[in-house]
Design an enzyme around this catalytic site. Structure first.
Site, PDB file in Angstrom:
ATOM      1  NE  ARG A  95      57.594  17.418 -56.451  1.00 55.39           N
ATOM      2  CZ  ARG A  95      57.097  18.521 -55.798  1.00 55.39           C
ATOM      3  NH1 ARG A  95      57.115  18.236 -54.264  1.00 55.39           N
ATOM      4  NH2 ARG A  95      56.401  19.348 -56.310  1.00 55.39           N
TER       5      ARG A  95
ATOM      6  CD  GLU B 199      50.237  25.689 -57.832  1.00 56.08           C
ATOM      7  OE1 GLU B 199      50.099  24.677 -58.437  1.00 56.08           O
ATOM      8  OE2 GLU B 199      51.097  26.010 -57.005  1.00 56.08           O
TER       9      GLU B 199
END
Length: 186
Positions: free
Chosen positions: A69, A106
């Site tokens: 993005r 993560e």
């Protein structure tokens, strides 16, 4: 509320919270809905360009955008600043001789690459991504720029967690258009 605060709020309202994505326990903030609204996109790009131009006296030579993005924001910001755009891609996606850095996300390790001739030593660089959640991918992108002896001026992101001092973590200023609690619930 100031016009700038109203603009930021307009963009923030377009985010979509996706709980448990991509894994259980992760409150993913989806920024893609912002790109459905051309006025919101213009607000974002203008906001970031004004921030950079008012903060940095140096000419911005390169805007680095992170896969994926950061590819949406980076070229638009680069165009507005009169700078070149350089992509940071996931391993195996970028042709040519590349440099690499492996980092922790993560939900597991990943590797970023950049063309080894993408940045000339001493060029002033802004690094752009949509979200800084843990700082892992942003730090990896910074390490790539440092390997090429680029001069990192700042990281820009659309969204970050308000509880974390990413500037301290990354070693460079971090500017976030919107900050949200990292433990957002539905």
């Amino acid at each position: 509320m100031t016009k700038e605060a109203q603009d930021v709020e307009k963009v923030r309202r377009l985010f979509r919270l996706c709980p448990n994505f991509p894994l259980k326990g992760i409150p993913f903030q989806d920024v893609f809905p912002v790109f459905r609204d051309p006025v919101a996109v213009e607000i974002m790009i203008t906001h970031f360009a004004q921030h950079v131009l008012s903060t940095h006296k140096e000419k911005i030579d390169v805007v680095v955008g992170l896969d994926a993005r950061g590819f949406l924001l980076g070229p638009l910001i680069a165009l507005r600043l009169g700078a070149s755009f350089i992509p940071v891609r996931k391993a195996g996606k970028l042709p040519g001789p590349n440099i690499q850095v492996t980092y922790q996300k993560e939900y597991g390790p990943d590797t970023f690459e950049m063309n080894e001739d993408a940045i000339e030593p001493g060029q002033n660089v802004i690094i752009v991504d949509d979200v800084i959640a843990t700082g892992g991918s942003a730090k990896a992108a910074g390490q790539l720029v440092e390997k090429l002896n680029g001069n990192i001026l700042e990281y820009l992101c659309l969204l970050s967690a308000e509880e974390v001092d990413f500037s301290e973590m990354l070693g460079y200023p971090v500017y976030s258009m919107v900050k949200v609690p990292s433990t957002l619930q539905e």
